[in-house]
Design an enzyme around this catalytic site. Structure first.
Site: not given
Length: 222
Positions: A57-59, A61
């Site tokens: 997951l993107d940081r 998020v």
């Protein structure tokens, strides 16, 4: 980090915004190492603990991240993610309301490595990848809408990029057009639910992430 599901082969945790799933150039301690520490302490394991990263997951998020605890589960989960057999549902708080309360977005995304950003186009472009998602409005406040998003493809920054292209940037996502950042540096995107067939037992696994601490999540939820 909060453990939401655990057995001998997999562990699913709810990550907070700001945590990284795997180590990167920042040198910050990643979520994968925190989960290893948890398993090592809980089961009093000597030596190294096996943990396989199967997706990220993107940081900024928050939400669910699935890890494999055995090599058998890792290889099977890798195949399942690649073949779209793991169904992930996201919730996003967006500025304004989409014109349609429910719909499917199709774009061709071009990734810019230097900017760590993707650009959406209505037609196919060189080096582009087709991106498809389905969304529906499930709540709203006076200034924001809450969307439930189901990914049909898995592209770099896909949800962030496609919702912005629709005119509904995610709250706090300056990179994709939000007017201001969130106070904690997060973006209002949550990996809310994951559902798949267990790679070893064959049972259906379906878990949900808790809502982030920001009270806006409760206000926009119908």
């Amino acid at each position: 980090m909060q453990v939401v599901y655990e057995d001998n082969h997999i562990i699913i945790v709810a990550k907070e915004s700001g945590e990284i799933v795997q180590g990167d150039k920042t040198g910050d301690r990643p979520l994968s190492e925190l989960v290893k520490d948890y398993l090592k302490e809980k089961y009093q394991k000597p030596g190294n603990v096996f943990l396989g990263v199967v997706h990220r997951l993107d940081r900024p998020v928050s939400g669910l991240v699935v890890f494999a605890r055995t090599s058998k589960a890792l290889s099977r989960l890798n195949r399942m993610f690649a073949e779209g057999e793991v169904h992930k549902t996201y919730w996003a708080i967006v500025k304004d309301a989409p014109r349609e309360a429910e719909g499917t977005l199709t774009h061709w995304l071009v990734r810019n490595e230097q900017q760590n950003k993707s650009y959406a186009y209505a037609t196919e472009k060189p080096r582009s990848k087709k991106a498809i998602l389905h969304y529906r409005v499930i709540g709203h406040s006076d200034r924001y809408s809450l969307l439930e998003v189901r990914l049909l493809t898995g592209r770099h920054h896909q949800i962030r990029c496609q919702l912005a292209a629709m005119g509904c940037p995610i709250r706090g996502d300056l990179k994709y057009g939000a007017p201001r950042s969130n106070p904690d540096g997060s973006i209002s995107l949550l990996s809310r639910r994951v559902e798949f067939t267990h790679p070893v037992s064959g049972q259906t696994i379906c878990v949900e992430a808790p809502l982030p601490a920001d009270p806006l999540w409760l206000r926009v939820k119908s």
